[in-house]
Design a protein around this motif. Structure first.
Motif, PDB file in Angstrom:
ATOM      1  N   HIS A 262       0.607   0.818  -2.494  1.00  0.00           N
ATOM      2  CA  HIS A 262       1.410   2.051  -2.264  1.00  0.00           C
ATOM      3  C   HIS A 262       1.943   2.356  -0.599  1.00  0.00           C
ATOM      4  N   ALA A 263       0.929   2.164   0.092  1.00  0.00           N
ATOM      5  CA  ALA A 263       1.258   2.200   1.596  1.00  0.00           C
ATOM      6  C   ALA A 263       2.039   1.240   1.889  1.00  0.00           C
TER       7      ALA A 263
ATOM      8  N   ILE B  30      -3.939   1.208  -3.354  1.00  0.00           N
ATOM      9  CA  ILE B  30      -3.556   2.374  -2.225  1.00  0.00           C
ATOM     10  C   ILE B  30      -2.952   1.392  -1.328  1.00  0.00           C
ATOM     11  N   ALA B  31      -3.287   0.004  -0.858  1.00  0.00           N
ATOM     12  CA  ALA B  31      -2.638  -0.931  -0.267  1.00  0.00           C
ATOM     13  C   ALA B  31      -1.126  -1.007  -0.653  1.00  0.00           C
TER      14      ALA B  31
ATOM     15  N   ALA C  31      -7.962  -4.643   0.893  1.00  0.00           N
ATOM     16  CA  ALA C  31      -6.906  -3.573   0.953  1.00  0.00           C
ATOM     17  C   ALA C  31      -6.336  -3.705   2.154  1.00  0.00           C
TER      18      ALA C  31
ATOM     19  N   ALA D  29      -2.404  -4.614   2.217  1.00  0.00           N
ATOM     20  CA  ALA D  29      -1.198  -3.756   2.440  1.00  0.00           C
ATOM     21  C   ALA D  29      -0.415  -4.502   3.559  1.00  0.00           C
TER      22      ALA D  29
END
Lengths: 443, 443
Positions: free
Chosen positions: B354-355, B351-352, B311, B315
């Protein structure tokens, strides 16, 4: 004399030696950076942790775990278990943020049991006491705040968060600000409410000299709290945050003049593309003072996974120069963490710190990965387990879905390493003993 | 005609419309980028997924989940559960990497059940069949490889990994290389062993025109595999990896000339400070072809937590321009993942992604976080849950350690938002309705 004052006088202390040995760095360089304020060694005269934690330039990125009771879950016993979990998972420091039960008693027990550096936030105790006296937080007096600072220092805490930078000027700017989440620092909000009610300057700023004289007496490291840290991505890098950081820069200078060790706290919730700039700004304004960041979390939308959102942010921050990562657990924004959450939070932060240390060019960090990969190539499972950041976790995952024939159950007999070994083609490759000079940037 | 050929002719297809609507972007811009090869829409003529996945410039970063049987765990039923978990957790695509049981049967079932894009790796089937015929992997023939490619395309797979860039030239360089982990790509190692044994060029390179003609017939997107991806930090960005990437750049050009959609696969294990440069290099060499990275993992030492190590890397890669993240589960390097591991892996990768999308300046990504923070400020728990990336996880964490009075049990009555609301100071602040213009960089 504080470690800082000794360093300035050219004295190499036992603590400096211990840290230099642990880090594999030159003790004279360490002393010099300590003298310049670029490294801090929090260690209260009244309490010697078994392991001193060096924080700052050229050292491995350190990890702090916040523990402590809450009003809803005031169990001292559970917090002591969290302390053990944090230590077991490899945290370098814990902060006791208790707000439930007998705060002093909990703090004492944590300090007795901890083999690592311990921090605290005195204003929590001042506020909770004011509240417990049956009135509101605003009934807290300036004396209460300073007394709490003295009490914590006397009790032997190695570093304390003091929100001295949340000045009346900051408050004024805050009132005009279109922030989405306002103030999310608990200590910060106590002071903001206090200043708003009393129309007075923050006593911790006004009487900063007294704070310094107490800190100096016990060699307590001041962790200058960022009361205005953004609590939402939309609030990051706004005028309020930067104004306060500027005040913290002034306070670093004043602390160093009095021979007091200081570190600076940072955000919070920050979008990825701002993180490196946030770190650079702090390093420039605060003349290289160690930077202690909370996360940062790179998105607001992942409660339940905030150990991951902050591992992403923490790795980027540390790789840009942040020195100390405060972990965030999976339960952040939702509930007080359990013992398991503390473990998972520390592991995620340690992974972030270690990944950044590779990119910072810390030689031992690079070496660790290389050893692991050499063992992986050989399918030396015992060697791999012993080299893992979490040996037990790795063992239990492998044991839960075993394979045959010295491979793992993901690829089974089609494991790339096994194919090379059994098919024995010319390209089977790699003299794994051959030197490989790749490495991260040098410190 | 492929989506690429239609885009070149100015035709707006139903798939382009669907993706533009889903992304909230202009369909004409999308068409143009598709025509230039900077966006791919994998969708085999023979199989229409309910949801088409657009991959590339200006679009949200996408997430793929690898599923599939292994020799040790050949259960079709479990893999179908993993498919459902991947879809439930929000994956944009799955790849079937099965190597155990009846491969074609598993693939068919996955394609029947999947509502999202499906990819596969034909050479696995060719190699497993050769092996099952009782001989070694090397008994695989060039015809076996091409037949597998055709079979998968006929079966309706949307994209296939083909290791066409693992040429004899790459092999020669590999033999001289001091790599720690050699070749870790399964498809890569099959081809390396084959070339070494037969002293012949990689048939997938030599007969790339045939691969292209099959892909074009069904509009299968070629995912050019990086057989030489580094499997250890120490091996990242070495001559072998870069040599192969250069070959992949040539193959992108050739694919586009034949009207075939193409994406490029990337590493693997990469130290943080190299990731952005790796992405820039791919984007320059491959003229903006979408980049599909596996992780990258930013450290080798954290088996059991490789969803987190990747992640962090994912990211950073996506924020530097990578378009498609292949998830990594917590069991990577240790065992075949369980259904829960698939869920956790997809969440970490999302999450990665989206960030990174926030930092890429995707407007909807920024908006999502702002909405969450506005609900958080109001302590609107139902609103927060509905806005979470994983609503059920957030609900269950909060329910496991409840608090009273509309706060969470971490801060209890000392919740910063509650203090502001109840103490009601002037600085209580934030007009949360005020506009806030902060935003990520624009695409």
């Amino acid at each position: 004399m504080t470690q800082l004052l000794k360093a300035r006088q050219g004295i190499i202390t036992q603590e400096m030696r211990q840290v230099a040995k642990e880090e594999g760095c030159d003790v004279e360089t360490l002393r010099q950076r300590l003298a310049e304020g670029k490294v801090a060694l929090p260690c209260n005269h009244r309490r010697r942790a078994k392991k001193v934690c060096g924080i700052g330039l050229g050292l491995k990125t350190k990890v702090n775990a916040n523990i402590g009771t809450s009003v809803d879950y005031p169990s001292e016993g559970e917090e002591l278990k969290k302390l053990k979990a944090a230590e077991g998972a490899g945290a370098d420091a814990v902060m006791d943020l208790s707000t439930g039960g007998n705060l002093r008693e909990v703090r004492h027990r944590i300090m007795e049991e901890a083999g690592i550096t311990v921090g605290s936030v005195p204003i929590y105790e001042a506020a909770v006491k004011a509240n417990q006296r049956g009135r509101s937080l605003k009934a807290m007096t300036a004396r209460d705040m300073l007394d709490a600072v003295r009490q914590h220092c006397q009790d032997g805490v190695d570093f304390i968060t003091v929100h001295c930078g949340a000045t009346y000027g900051v408050l004024k700017l805050l009132k005009e600000s279109p922030r989405v989440c306002g103030v999310v620092s608990r200590g910060g909000v106590f002071l903001v409410e206090w200043m708003s009610a009393h129309k007075k300057e923050n006593p911790l700023y006004e009487q900063f000299d007294e704070v310094l004289s107490i800190a100096r007496e016990y060699d307590v490291t001041l962790s200058l709290g960022d009361a205005m840290r953004p609590g939402a991505l939309a609030d990051a890098f706004d005028r309020v945050q930067v104004y306060e950081l500027n005040v913290l820069a002034e306070l670093c200078q004043r602390a160093w003049e009095k021979g007091v060790q200081v570190i600076v706290e940072g955000p919070g919730h920050v979008p990825m593309h701002q993180i490196a700039a946030q770190v650079k700004l702090q390093k420039e304004l605060c003349k290289g003072a160690p930077f202690y960041v909370l996360g940062p979390l790179v998105t607001d939308v992942a409660p339940g996974y905030d150990h991951i959102t902050s591992a992403i942010g923490g790795a980027i921050a540390a790789s840009a120069g942040a020195d100390f990562l405060c972990y965030v657990t999976p339960t952040e924004h939702l509930a007080l963490p359990t013992v398991q959450d503390v473990w998972d939070g520390v592991m995620a932060a340690r992974i972030a710190a270690h990944a950044a240390d590779i990119s910072k060019g810390i030689p031992s960090a690079w070496q660790w990965d290389k050893e692991m990969s050499m063992k992986r190539r050989k399918r030396d499972w015992e060697g791999q387990f012993a080299t893992c950041i979490d040996e037990n976790r790795a063992r239990s995952v492998r044991a839960s879905r075993p394979s045959t024939d010295n491979v793992c159950s993901m690829c089974g007999e089609y494991c790339a390493f096994k194919v090379v070994d059994t098919e024995g083609g010319d390209g089977k490759n790699p003299d794994i003993k051959a030197p490989n000079q790749g490495a991260g940037r040098r410190v």
